[in-house]
Motif scaffolding. Structure first.
Motif, PDB file in Angstrom:
ATOM      1  N   MET A   1      37.346  -7.666  24.186  1.00 30.75           N
ATOM      2  CA  MET A   1      36.445  -6.573  23.851  1.00 30.75           C
ATOM      3  C   MET A   1      36.197  -6.579  22.342  1.00 30.75           C
ATOM      4  SD  MET A   1      36.782  -2.491  24.670  1.00 30.75           S
ATOM      5  CE  MET A   1      36.866  -2.818  26.406  1.00 30.75           C
ATOM      6  N   ASP A   2      34.962  -6.508  21.979  1.00 32.03           N
ATOM      7  CA  ASP A   2      34.554  -6.502  20.575  1.00 32.03           C
ATOM      8  C   ASP A   2      34.906  -5.167  19.935  1.00 32.03           C
ATOM      9  OD1 ASP A   2      32.528  -6.088  18.318  1.00 32.03           O
ATOM     10  OD2 ASP A   2      32.193  -8.188  18.862  1.00 32.03           O
ATOM     11  N   ARG A   3      35.223  -5.184  18.645  1.00 29.88           N
ATOM     12  CA  ARG A   3      35.606  -3.952  17.950  1.00 29.88           C
ATOM     13  C   ARG A   3      34.469  -2.940  17.902  1.00 29.88           C
ATOM     14  NH1 ARG A   3      35.526  -2.201  12.213  1.00 29.88           N
ATOM     15  NH2 ARG A   3      33.761  -3.261  11.334  1.00 29.88           N
ATOM     16  N   ASP A   4      33.227  -3.395  17.961  1.00 27.69           N
ATOM     17  CA  ASP A   4      32.068  -2.502  17.898  1.00 27.69           C
ATOM     18  C   ASP A   4      31.762  -1.820  19.229  1.00 27.69           C
ATOM     19  OD1 ASP A   4      31.678  -3.084  15.217  1.00 27.69           O
ATOM     20  OD2 ASP A   4      30.302  -4.732  15.635  1.00 27.69           O
ATOM     21  N   ASP A   5      32.447  -2.216  20.305  1.00 20.60           N
ATOM     22  CA  ASP A   5      32.155  -1.652  21.623  1.00 20.60           C
ATOM     23  C   ASP A   5      32.399  -0.155  21.710  1.00 20.60           C
ATOM     24  OD1 ASP A   5      31.361  -4.084  22.568  1.00 20.60           O
ATOM     25  OD2 ASP A   5      33.223  -4.517  23.628  1.00 20.60           O
ATOM     26  N   LYS A   6      33.329   0.377  20.931  1.00 18.83           N
ATOM     27  CA  LYS A   6      33.666   1.804  21.037  1.00 18.83           C
ATOM     28  C   LYS A   6      33.259   2.619  19.818  1.00 18.83           C
ATOM     29  CE  LYS A   6      37.341   0.919  24.201  1.00 18.83           C
ATOM     30  NZ  LYS A   6      38.340   1.586  24.956  1.00 18.83           N
ATOM     31  N   ILE A   7      32.556   2.024  18.893  1.00 15.82           N
ATOM     32  CA  ILE A   7      32.125   2.733  17.688  1.00 15.82           C
ATOM     33  C   ILE A   7      30.765   3.365  17.973  1.00 15.82           C
ATOM     34  CG2 ILE A   7      31.491   2.491  15.262  1.00 15.82           C
ATOM     35  CD1 ILE A   7      33.478   0.125  15.193  1.00 15.82           C
ATOM     36  N   PRO A   8      30.651   4.669  17.744  1.00 16.97           N
ATOM     37  CA  PRO A   8      29.373   5.332  18.060  1.00 16.97           C
ATOM     38  C   PRO A   8      28.245   4.896  17.140  1.00 16.97           C
ATOM     39  CG  PRO A   8      30.866   6.853  16.963  1.00 16.97           C
ATOM     40  CD  PRO A   8      31.634   5.585  17.207  1.00 16.97           C
ATOM     41  N   LEU A   9      27.032   4.967  17.694  1.00 13.04           N
ATOM     42  CA  LEU A   9      25.828   4.723  16.910  1.00 13.04           C
ATOM     43  C   LEU A   9      25.292   6.058  16.428  1.00 13.04           C
ATOM     44  CD1 LEU A   9      24.047   2.143  19.220  1.00 13.04           C
ATOM     45  CD2 LEU A   9      25.277   1.678  17.107  1.00 13.04           C
ATOM     46  N   VAL A  10      24.761   6.072  15.213  1.00 12.55           N
ATOM     47  CA  VAL A  10      24.190   7.284  14.644  1.00 12.55           C
ATOM     48  C   VAL A  10      22.775   6.985  14.149  1.00 12.55           C
ATOM     49  CG1 VAL A  10      26.382   8.366  14.021  1.00 12.55           C
ATOM     50  CG2 VAL A  10      25.285   6.831  12.410  1.00 12.55           C
ATOM     51  N   GLU A  11      21.942   8.000  14.192  1.00  8.38           N
ATOM     52  CA  GLU A  11      20.551   7.863  13.773  1.00  8.38           C
ATOM     53  C   GLU A  11      20.438   7.974  12.257  1.00  8.38           C
ATOM     54  OE1 GLU A  11      16.566  10.556  13.986  1.00  8.38           O
ATOM     55  OE2 GLU A  11      17.857  10.557  15.758  1.00  8.38           O
ATOM     56  N   VAL A  12      19.700   7.024  11.652  1.00 10.47           N
ATOM     57  CA  VAL A  12      19.445   7.090  10.211  1.00 10.47           C
ATOM     58  C   VAL A  12      17.965   7.243   9.892  1.00 10.47           C
ATOM     59  CG1 VAL A  12      21.512   5.870   9.471  1.00 10.47           C
ATOM     60  CG2 VAL A  12      19.443   4.576   9.966  1.00 10.47           C
ATOM     61  N   PHE A  13      17.111   7.064  10.910  1.00 16.59           N
ATOM     62  CA  PHE A  13      15.676   7.162  10.667  1.00 16.59           C
ATOM     63  C   PHE A  13      14.966   7.435  11.981  1.00 16.59           C
ATOM     64  CE2 PHE A  13      11.405   5.377  10.568  1.00 16.59           C
ATOM     65  CZ  PHE A  13      10.903   5.943   9.406  1.00 16.59           C
ATOM     66  N   SER A  14      13.870   8.178  11.903  1.00 15.34           N
ATOM     67  CA  SER A  14      13.007   8.408  13.053  1.00 15.34           C
ATOM     68  C   SER A  14      11.569   8.385  12.572  1.00 15.34           C
ATOM     69  CB  SER A  14      13.329   9.762  13.705  1.00 15.34           C
ATOM     70  OG  SER A  14      12.492   9.987  14.801  1.00 15.34           O
ATOM     71  N   GLY A  15      10.719   7.657  13.267  1.00 11.85           N
ATOM     72  CA  GLY A  15       9.321   7.582  12.866  1.00 11.85           C
ATOM     73  C   GLY A  15       8.514   6.780  13.861  1.00 11.85           C
ATOM     74  N   THR A  16       7.385   6.292  13.398  1.00 11.80           N
ATOM     75  CA  THR A  16       6.532   5.488  14.258  1.00 11.80           C
ATOM     76  C   THR A  16       7.204   4.142  14.529  1.00 11.80           C
ATOM     77  OG1 THR A  16       5.341   4.459  12.440  1.00 11.80           O
ATOM     78  CG2 THR A  16       4.457   6.565  13.271  1.00 11.80           C
ATOM     79  N   PRO A  17       6.771   3.447  15.588  1.00 12.92           N
ATOM     80  CA  PRO A  17       7.376   2.144  15.875  1.00 12.92           C
ATOM     81  C   PRO A  17       7.288   1.156  14.710  1.00 12.92           C
ATOM     82  CG  PRO A  17       6.187   2.910  17.792  1.00 12.92           C
ATOM     83  CD  PRO A  17       5.883   3.884  16.671  1.00 12.92           C
ATOM     84  N   TRP A  18       6.161   1.087  14.020  1.00  9.89           N
ATOM     85  CA  TRP A  18       6.055   0.122  12.929  1.00  9.89           C
ATOM     86  C   TRP A  18       6.932   0.520  11.741  1.00  9.89           C
ATOM     87  CZ3 TRP A  18       4.137   1.383   8.138  1.00  9.89           C
ATOM     88  CH2 TRP A  18       3.352   2.527   8.043  1.00  9.89           C
ATOM     89  N   GLU A  19       7.060   1.827  11.458  1.00  8.46           N
ATOM     90  CA  GLU A  19       7.960   2.274  10.384  1.00  8.46           C
ATOM     91  C   GLU A  19       9.404   1.930  10.736  1.00  8.46           C
ATOM     92  OE1 GLU A  19       5.910   6.296   8.582  1.00  8.46           O
ATOM     93  OE2 GLU A  19       6.874   6.422  10.554  1.00  8.46           O
ATOM     94  N   ALA A  20       9.777   2.175  11.988  1.00  6.07           N
ATOM     95  CA  ALA A  20      11.143   1.896  12.424  1.00  6.07           C
ATOM     96  C   ALA A  20      11.459   0.406  12.322  1.00  6.07           C
ATOM     97  CB  ALA A  20      11.350   2.396  13.846  1.00  6.07           C
ATOM     98  N   GLU A  21      10.508  -0.450  12.670  1.00  3.50           N
ATOM     99  CA  GLU A  21      10.716  -1.900  12.542  1.00  3.50           C
ATOM    100  C   GLU A  21      10.924  -2.287  11.081  1.00  3.50           C
ATOM    101  OE1 GLU A  21      11.247  -4.286  14.606  1.00  3.50           O
ATOM    102  OE2 GLU A  21      10.540  -3.536  16.522  1.00  3.50           O
ATOM    103  N   LEU A  22      10.152  -1.688  10.186  1.00 11.09           N
ATOM    104  CA  LEU A  22      10.318  -1.980   8.758  1.00 11.09           C
ATOM    105  C   LEU A  22      11.690  -1.527   8.259  1.00 11.09           C
ATOM    106  CD1 LEU A  22       6.794  -1.009   7.371  1.00 11.09           C
ATOM    107  CD2 LEU A  22       7.761  -3.301   7.583  1.00 11.09           C
ATOM    108  N   VAL A  23      12.107  -0.333   8.671  1.00 12.20           N
ATOM    109  CA  VAL A  23      13.409   0.189   8.252  1.00 12.20           C
ATOM    110  C   VAL A  23      14.534  -0.684   8.799  1.00 12.20           C
ATOM    111  CG1 VAL A  23      15.010   2.133   8.555  1.00 12.20           C
ATOM    112  CG2 VAL A  23      12.639   2.554   7.895  1.00 12.20           C
TER     113      VAL A  23
END
Length: 79
Positions: A1-23
């Motif tokens: 099991m990878d160490r990242d399997d149990k680490i939560p994900l958190v939001e750092v940005f929300s926007g349009t699809p193209w903005e999110a791809e750039l970020v």
């Protein structure tokens, strides 16, 4: 099991699809793993038009949140 399997994900940005791809690209070029989550909901108002609600979110591992936030806070600075 990878160490990242149990680490939560958190939001750092929300926007349009193209903005999110750039970020996401900016974060990954700085060594921060990032993922996209699509929360777009399509609302059909007639047979010919529709609108989008929600947005695209950029997520990082919780342990990268501070670094990612700093990268995003300084992205427009050219100093």
């Amino acid at each position: 099991m990878d160490r990242d399997d149990k680490i939560p994900l958190v939001e750092v940005f929300s926007g349009t699809p193209w903005e999110a791809e750039l970020v996401r690209g900016l974060l990954e070029s700085s060594g921060v793993q990032a993922a996209l989550k699509n929360d777009n909901m399509v609302n059909f108002t007639s047979s010919t038009s529709f609108s989008f609600g929600g947005g695209m979110k950029v997520l990082v591992f919780a342990y990268d949140f501070e670094v990612a936030s700093e990268i995003l806070a300084t992205r427009g600075n050219t100093e």
